[in-house]
Design an enzyme around this catalytic site. Structure first.
Site, mmCIF file in Angstrom:
data_model
loop_
_atom_site.group_PDB
_atom_site.id
_atom_site.type_symbol
_atom_site.label_atom_id
_atom_site.label_comp_id
_atom_site.label_asym_id
_atom_site.label_seq_id
_atom_site.Cartn_x
_atom_site.Cartn_y
_atom_site.Cartn_z
ATOM 1 C CD GLU A 185 -31.315 -22.241 -6.481
ATOM 2 O OE1 GLU A 185 -32.272 -22.349 -5.702
ATOM 3 O OE2 GLU A 185 -30.897 -23.160 -7.189
ATOM 4 C CG ASP A 191 -34.727 -20.548 -4.204
ATOM 5 O OD1 ASP A 191 -35.600 -21.406 -4.400
ATOM 6 O OD2 ASP A 191 -33.689 -20.751 -3.550
ATOM 7 C CG ASN A 273 -37.451 5.830 -7.204
ATOM 8 O OD1 ASN A 273 -37.189 6.679 -6.360
ATOM 9 N ND2 ASN A 273 -37.872 4.628 -6.905
ATOM 10 C CG HIS A 555 7.246 -5.905 -10.869
ATOM 11 N ND1 HIS A 555 6.213 -6.501 -11.543
ATOM 12 C CD2 HIS A 555 6.704 -4.811 -10.265
ATOM 13 C CE1 HIS A 555 5.104 -5.812 -11.359
ATOM 14 N NE2 HIS A 555 5.380 -4.788 -10.589
ATOM 15 C CG ASP A 609 6.663 -9.549 -12.934
ATOM 16 O OD1 ASP A 609 7.278 -9.682 -11.851
ATOM 17 O OD2 ASP A 609 5.965 -8.551 -13.211
ATOM 18 N N GLY A 701 0.328 -0.349 -8.328
ATOM 19 C CA GLY A 701 -0.203 -0.793 -7.030
ATOM 20 C C GLY A 701 -1.040 -2.058 -7.150
ATOM 21 C CB SER A 703 2.361 -5.036 -9.401
ATOM 22 O OG SER A 703 2.559 -4.356 -10.592
ATOM 23 N N GLY A 704 1.156 -7.919 -8.909
ATOM 24 C CA GLY A 704 1.200 -9.082 -8.031
ATOM 25 C C GLY A 704 -0.180 -9.653 -7.786
HETATM 26 N N1 ARG Z 1 3.829 -2.562 -12.546
HETATM 27 C C1 ARG Z 1 2.637 -2.104 -11.939
HETATM 28 C C2 ARG Z 1 2.723 -2.241 -10.410
HETATM 29 O O1 ARG Z 1 3.791 -2.378 -9.927
HETATM 30 C C3 ARG Z 1 1.421 -2.712 -12.490
HETATM 31 C C4 ARG Z 1 1.141 -2.165 -13.791
HETATM 32 C C5 ARG Z 1 -0.017 -2.755 -14.468
HETATM 33 N N2 ARG Z 1 -0.302 -1.807 -15.460
HETATM 34 C C6 ARG Z 1 -1.233 -1.921 -16.362
HETATM 35 N N3 ARG Z 1 -1.434 -0.907 -17.180
HETATM 36 N N4 ARG Z 1 -1.966 -2.986 -16.452
HETATM 37 O O2 ARG Z 1 1.745 -2.074 -9.712
#
Ligand code: ARG
Length: 753
Positions: A185, A191, A273, A555, A609, A701, A703-704
């Site tokens: 917890e 805990d 360590n 995009h 987007d 990479g 994005s989205g």
């Molecule tokens: N357009 C990019 C994609 O297709 C993402 C870019 C985001 N870039 C950034 N500097 N936050 O993956």
């Protein structure tokens, strides 16, 4: 062999202690004195709790008998501990003090007949809790072993427990305990585990107390100063978590890298360590002699730094020694250990400490363009003094220059508030309404909207029903309430309860660490994160919003000459994935039925987007596959607050994609500041987040993927969708995200979610 008679061991059954020869656990055990005293007299305990009396009398009787009659046979350097149980009480701090009212109210009187005063303070502690179970392990016979909390890994640990594990290593060794799984917890009042540098729970020898969750890739490890260690687990009634698994082993006393001579012009050394916890009662001395005293720098003058550094230093700490040698001493006392330090040393020529670079007052060398840029790069601000401020900078009254992006962002960047004075027109004692205007502070949260937009009633514990506006929350019954972000905050604010309906979203099955640093996510940490593949490779991220729908960036689904990304059959969605190309039993691969790109998406400006993806069949939700909460249209994500970005995108601008899902903490940036930073390319449908010093950002990479906001209730909301940026992680260039609140109604209309 009769151990008693042999004079080597005494194992009182009732005490369950084997009196190991490692007498490291009581302070000030002076052997010479002990020899004079010829052994220990018994420990006698009297207490006013009926029921225990009989047991105690028996125990005491046995002890008295053993000790008195066998006194001459005792080994002199022995310590014995007794414990008694008060089973109906929870231990509170004041029980440490026998003079405290609480202790006395408990009706406990403790008498200790002993030749040695040093035992006294321990007793009240030894009395504090009743161990429901004690396990004793001798390392050495078996080199390592495992300790698990009860039920681990199949069921959560039990309520109201106190368990202790005693660990003995062979003489000349230390006990090392390494937790490879730890999930308790979060509240250490409830805990917790404690590790002691002794065999009994002595307050003075607590090494560490831990609760909450620790990531698997940053194992928690502790080392004792002598050959004994005690681990205790205390749990209360509520909330039981999976618990822990730990491995114990022994390490030779001398094996630790601690102190020594350091030569050469540069080097690194760490506390023993490191990055795990250093042992208590340790002293290390490093002799740093980077330049042989006979050659090169005969004219160096002497100045010795006797500076003590402790605590947590989030920034670099520089100590300058104007001598051709120095010593660094590391010391740990009896109790409480931590992870220590790592240090670099570098020799410099005093007449020209930083050839071609700027020399900070503390002799750190930094690149020239970093001076007078508004950031403290030296660590002592010396690169920001005596600056002539540029036209794009604020001249702080205290002489510093700060980027004018920082004006009125509610952070005191100057340090003297120059950048935050004169921001609104309100005087002190006035509340500034969100859409402008000032009202008296006293009118705030008085149950009546006084600002034209009602924002004086929006951050209150009680909610008022008001006219709907962009500052109110609309309940299912269409009533609008003043409270800010009332959804899933564990208080019912709408009359119809709709603000607390559907709050299973955004819950994470495992709570996650407060350990900062480290970028790999752990399993189930971001269960809404999706990896979208085209032709077998990861292309974009997405977030799960229901068992059928994903949110991604528009995009990502934009056709180009080679690939028709707008076609659902191009895509495969991986849900419950942690490591690319390592699907496991939780990972689900889904095809898509349809893709809905936002009709307003503008591929030049990246406005709107956002896109929706429907899975070809519903996914079964699990600990690793779980929807994130969608914020209502009026949900507020205030600038300055932390948000998390996650994805398998590049780990550097022009770098490579990550294989393990990465996470990073960034901050929401004020939209007017962002508008300027991004040179007018943002729209109100975008939201900026980043770390303006640079170094942390989303990248190609990602994005989205989600921008996750963790609300205090624990529910995680989808604040944004990774959209674009100017390069990645550049200084003063935040990431830009689609502002999800703007699309709440569109999502509802398109998906029903
Ligand atoms: N357009 C990019 C994609 O297709 C993402 C870019 C985001 N870039 C950034 N500097 N936050 O993956």
């Amino acid at each position: 062999m009769d151990l008693l008679r042999s004079g080597t061991r005494f194992i009182p059954k009732t005490l369950n202690d084997d009196g190991d020869n490692a007498v490291t656990y009581l302070p000030a055990a002076d052997t010479t004195e002990l020899e004079k005293q010829r052994g220990y007299k018994p420990l006698y305990v009297g207490l006013g709790l009926v029921g225990l009396a009989a047991v105690l009398t028996l125990t005491t009787g046995l002890l008295v008998w053993h000790f008195h009659l066998r006194r001459e046979e005792m080994i002199l350097k022995k310590m014995y501990f007794g414990s008694m149980s008060i089973t109906n009480q929870r231990f509170i701090d004041s029980y440490n003090n026998p003079n405290s009212q609480e202790f006395q109210q408990l009706g406990v009187q403790v008498y200790l007949f002993t030749a040695h005063q040093c035992c006294l303070p321990s007793l009240s502690v030894a009395v504090c809790l009743s161990a429901s179970k004690t396990y004793t392990y001798h390392i050495g016979k078996l080199p390592t072993g495992t300790i698990e909390s009860p039920g681990f890994p199949n069921s959560p640990y039990p309520s109201d427990t106190y368990i202790q594990w005693r660990l003995h290593a062979e003489r000349g060794h230390r006990v090392q305990l390494m937790f490879d799984y730890f999930d308790l917890e979060d509240d250490c009042q409830k805990d917790f585990i404690r590790v002691y540098d002794s065999l009994v729970p002595l307050e003075q020898q607590v090494m560490t107390e831990k609760c909450g969750y620790y990531k698997r890739n940053e194992p928690l490890s502790v080392v004792s100063s002598g050959n004994v260690m005690l681990l205790t687990l205390v749990t209360n009634k509520e909330k039981n978590y999976p618990g822990f698994r730990a491995t114990y082993s022994q390490v030779p006393l001398q094996s630790q890298d601690c102190g020594g001579k350091l030569t050469g012009l540069k080097g690194t050394f760490t506390s023993p360590n490191f990055p795990s916890h250093y042992p208590p009662q340790t002293t290390c001395v490093w002799d740093i002699e980077p330049v042989k005293s006979n050659n090169k720098c005969p004219k160096d003058h002497v100045e010795v730094n006797n500076e003590k550094i402790c605590g947590y230093k989030p920034y670099i700490t520089v100590v300058t020694v104007r001598d051709n040698r120095t010593t660094v001493t590391f010391k740990s006392d009896m109790s409480y250990v931590d992870t220590g330090f790592t240090a670099d040393f570098e020799a410099f020529v005093p007449t020209n400490p930083c050839p071609g670079k700027f020399a900070c007052a503390n002799n750190l060398c930094i690149n020239n363009p970093l001076t007078c840029d508004g950031w403290d790069d030296c660590g002592d601000n010396s690169d920001e003094r005596n600056c002539k401020c540029g036209s794009d900078q604020i001249q702080c009254r205290n002489g510093l220059c700060k980027s004018k992006f920082w004006l009125c962002d509610k952070v005191n960047d100057c340090g003297d508030n120059t950048d935050e004075g004169n921001c609104g027109s309100c005087q002190s004692g006035d509340f500034s309404c969100r859409n402008g205007g000032c009202i008296s502070e006293n009118l705030k949260c008085d149950g009546r909207p006084d600002c034209p937009d009602g924002s004086d009633e929006s951050k209150c514990s009680r909610s008022v029903v008001m006219q709907c506006s962009e500052y109110t929350y609309q309940c299912k019954n269409n009533q609008c309430i003043s409270k800010l972000n009332p959804e899933c905050d564990e208080d019912v604010d709408c009359e119809d309860g709709s603000d607390e309906a559907d709050c299973q979203c955004g819950k994470r099955p495992y709570r996650h660490s407060r350990i900062v640093g480290g970028q790999d996510s752990s399993e189930g940490e971001w269960p809404w994160q999706v990896s979208l593949h085209v032709q077998g490779s990861h292309v974009c991220g997405a977030s799960i919003i229901s068992d059928r729908w994903l949110v991604t960036a528009a995009h990502c689904v934009q056709d180009n000459v080679e690939v028709k990304y707008s076609q659902p059959q191009q895509w495969e969605a991986y849900l419950g994935l942690l490591v690319q190309s390592q699907s496991n039993k939780w990972t689900v691969k889904k095809n898509l039925k349809q893709i809905i790109q936002h009709p307003g998406y503008n591929k030049d400006s990246y406005d709107n987007d956002i896109a929706l993806m429907e899975l070809d069949s519903p996914v079964e939700l699990s600990q690793n596959i779980w929807p994130v909460c969608l914020p209502s249209a009026t949900h507020d994500f205030p600038p300055g607050k932390s948000v998390w970005i996650t994805g398998w995108g590049d780990t550097m601008e022009l770098g490579f994609a990550a294989s393990i899902l990465q996470k990073a903490e960034v901050r929401i940036i004020n939209s007017t500041v962002c508008e300027t930073l991004m040179e007018g390319q943002t729209t109100p449908n975008m939201m900026c987040a980043g770390v303006l010093e640079g170094g942390v950002d989303a990248c190609q990479g990602d994005s989205g993927g989600p921008l996750s906001f963790i609300e205090t209730s624990g529910n995680v909301f989808l604040a944004g969708v990774v959209s674009w940026g100017d390069g990645c992680a550049r200084r003063n260039k935040p990431g830009v995200y689609t502002r999800v609140t703007k699309y709440r109604d569109w999502i509802k209309r398109s998906t029903g979610v």
